[in-house]
Design a protein around this motif. Structure first.
Motif, PDB file in Angstrom:
ATOM      1  N   SER A  48       0.306  -1.103   0.252  1.00 49.00           N
ATOM      2  CA  SER A  48      -0.093   0.266   0.706  1.00 49.00           C
ATOM      3  C   SER A  48       0.885   1.352  -0.019  1.00 49.00           C
ATOM      4  N   GLN A  49       2.075   1.150   0.547  1.00 47.68           N
ATOM      5  CA  GLN A  49       3.139   2.766   0.957  1.00 47.68           C
ATOM      6  C   GLN A  49       3.445   2.734  -0.524  1.00 47.68           C
ATOM      7  N   MET A  50       4.016   1.573  -1.150  1.00 45.22           N
ATOM      8  CA  MET A  50       4.268   1.675  -2.569  1.00 45.22           C
ATOM      9  C   MET A  50       3.814   2.641  -3.199  1.00 45.22           C
ATOM     10  N   ALA A  51       2.268   1.101  -3.520  1.00 48.01           N
ATOM     11  CA  ALA A  51       0.939   1.870  -4.599  1.00 48.01           C
ATOM     12  C   ALA A  51       1.038   3.898  -3.890  1.00 48.01           C
ATOM     13  N   ALA A  52       1.182   4.435  -2.916  1.00 49.47           N
ATOM     14  CA  ALA A  52       0.846   6.018  -2.306  1.00 49.47           C
ATOM     15  C   ALA A  52       2.097   6.416  -3.482  1.00 49.47           C
ATOM     16  N   LEU A  53       3.520   5.929  -3.313  1.00 49.52           N
ATOM     17  CA  LEU A  53       4.334   6.864  -3.601  1.00 49.52           C
ATOM     18  C   LEU A  53       4.458   6.704  -4.986  1.00 49.52           C
ATOM     19  N   LYS A  54       3.934   5.940  -5.479  1.00 50.14           N
ATOM     20  CA  LYS A  54       3.849   5.606  -7.164  1.00 50.14           C
ATOM     21  C   LYS A  54       3.081   6.376  -7.831  1.00 50.14           C
ATOM     22  N   ALA A  55       1.687   6.611  -6.894  1.00 48.84           N
ATOM     23  CA  ALA A  55       0.442   7.756  -7.690  1.00 48.84           C
ATOM     24  C   ALA A  55       1.246   8.931  -6.677  1.00 48.84           C
ATOM     25  N   GLY A  56       2.394   9.142  -6.718  1.00 47.73           N
ATOM     26  CA  GLY A  56       2.431  10.740  -6.805  1.00 47.73           C
ATOM     27  C   GLY A  56       2.004  11.009  -4.980  1.00 47.73           C
ATOM     28  N   GLY A  57       2.053  10.563  -4.239  1.00 48.27           N
ATOM     29  CA  GLY A  57       1.300  11.049  -2.922  1.00 48.27           C
ATOM     30  C   GLY A  57       2.288  10.852  -1.642  1.00 48.27           C
ATOM     31  N   VAL A  58       2.321  10.919  -0.663  1.00 52.06           N
ATOM     32  CA  VAL A  58       3.329  10.708   0.830  1.00 52.06           C
ATOM     33  C   VAL A  58       2.702   9.698   1.353  1.00 52.06           C
ATOM     34  N   SER A  59       3.754   9.346   1.996  1.00 57.37           N
ATOM     35  CA  SER A  59       3.682   7.678   2.836  1.00 57.37           C
ATOM     36  C   SER A  59       4.959   7.961   3.894  1.00 57.37           C
ATOM     37  N   PHE A  60       4.189   7.360   5.027  1.00 53.66           N
ATOM     38  CA  PHE A  60       4.785   7.455   6.024  1.00 53.66           C
ATOM     39  C   PHE A  60       4.973   5.866   7.404  1.00 53.66           C
ATOM     40  N   ALA A  61       5.807   5.462   7.127  1.00 51.11           N
ATOM     41  CA  ALA A  61       6.803   4.427   7.704  1.00 51.11           C
ATOM     42  C   ALA A  61       7.011   4.285   9.525  1.00 51.11           C
ATOM     43  N   ILE A  62       6.164   3.220  10.133  1.00 54.73           N
ATOM     44  CA  ILE A  62       6.237   3.816  12.065  1.00 54.73           C
ATOM     45  C   ILE A  62       7.313   2.383  12.057  1.00 54.73           C
ATOM     46  N   LEU A  63       8.507   2.643  12.591  1.00 54.14           N
ATOM     47  CA  LEU A  63       9.173   1.682  12.587  1.00 54.14           C
ATOM     48  C   LEU A  63       9.586   0.728  14.427  1.00 54.14           C
ATOM     49  N   GLY A  64       9.582  -0.950  14.220  1.00 54.36           N
ATOM     50  CA  GLY A  64       9.509  -0.799  15.143  1.00 54.36           C
ATOM     51  C   GLY A  64      10.940  -1.041  15.683  1.00 54.36           C
ATOM     52  N   CYS A  65      12.246  -0.225  15.143  1.00 56.71           N
ATOM     53  CA  CYS A  65      13.282  -0.095  15.446  1.00 56.71           C
ATOM     54  C   CYS A  65      14.094   0.966  15.410  1.00 56.71           C
ATOM     55  N   GLY A  66      15.357   1.611  15.211  1.00 61.82           N
ATOM     56  CA  GLY A  66      15.877   2.922  14.746  1.00 61.82           C
ATOM     57  C   GLY A  66      15.316   3.178  13.992  1.00 61.82           C
TER      58      GLY A  66
END
Length: 272
Positions: A171-189
């Motif tokens: 879903s995040q890659m699809a958002a970026l390919k469409a020219g949008g923005v996406s944010f990842a919340i990680l379980g590490c640094g």
């Protein structure tokens, strides 16, 4: 809502910002699971840094093991080293009282003491949707994740997820390919790409969105980090969209946390 309206005691500030030691507390409290609860009792990270073991144990949420961890973190603290890592990897430190700290997250009961950010934070004036689901998804799930990632992005929505394999990353890659923005919340640094196979997505997110974590640089992924990570994802979202999930999974942990926060949850049916 401003931070002063959330944290105050009889009209007076309930805590004292201490930039010199707040970074230390954000990192050392990683294993306590009660960073805000402990901090608000001490009222400053500088005071926590100076406390003896007997004083720490008097605080609610601190047992012998937790006190020993805090003291170890104090005795081995190297602020210059951490700042060097952050400078090298372009990581920003955003404590909970910083004006840039996400307002949606701040208004939840379990928000983290601070965030470490590579790239940007979501635009507060735009809606945010957390798209989550199974790592081992079906082809149908893949297609749906791509569809919603793309359409949400085209509608100007911030697409949030955990950068995991399967539904999250798709879903995040699809958002970026469409020219949008996406944010990842990680379980590490935020300086660590987890999973390593999502390196391309990780690099794109830093330039076209952001990578966000409550864990500092060089802190690796651990099993207990992910349920904690999920509360941040839920807290930063207006709505959680579940594409596919197993009966017992991190996805459903996120759903429970979102419902506890009063967030709206939507679930994709077996066939749309």
């Amino acid at each position: 809502m401003e931070i002063k309206d959330i944290y105050k005691t009889n009209g007076a500030p309930a805590f004292v910002p201490d930039p010199e030691y707040d970074l230390w507390w954000a990192i050392v409290s990683e294993k306590t699971g009660r960073a805000m609860q402990i901090f608000m009792q001490a009222r400053s990270s500088g005071r926590l840094f100076e406390m003896r073991k007997e004083e720490l144990i008097r605080l609610k949420g601190v047992n012998e093991k937790t006190a020993a961890h805090i003291l170890y973190g104090r005795d081995h603290w190297n602020r210059e080293q951490v700042l060097e890592w952050m400078h090298k990897d372009r990581i920003r430190f955003v404590p909970f009282y910083d004006p840039l700290y996400p307002r949606r997250l701040l208004q939840t009961d379990a928000h983290p003491f601070a965030l470490f950010v590579k790239g940007k934070l979501p635009d507060e004036n735009k809606p945010a949707v957390g798209v989550i689901g199974a790592r081992e998804c079906s082809e149908y799930g893949r297609g749906v994740a791509e569809y919603f990632g793309r359409e949400l992005a085209l509608a100007g929505v911030n697409v949030l997820s955990g950068m995991a394999l399967g539904i999250d990353g798709i879903s995040q890659m699809a958002a970026l390919k469409a020219g949008g923005v996406s944010f990842a919340i990680l379980g590490c640094g935020p300086d660590l790409c987890y999973p390593a196979s999502n390196r391309k997505l990780y690099e794109l997110l830093q330039n076209r969105g952001g990578v966000i974590s409550e864990y500092g640089p060089r802190i690796g992924a651990s099993s207990w980090h992910f349920p904690a990570r999920n509360r941040i994802l839920a807290g930063m979202s207006d709505l959680i969209l579940v594409v596919e999930a197993r009966g017992k999974s991190g996805t459903l942990i996120t759903v429970d946390q979102a419902l506890d926060m009063g967030k709206e949850v939507m679930v994709v049916p077996g066939r749309i």
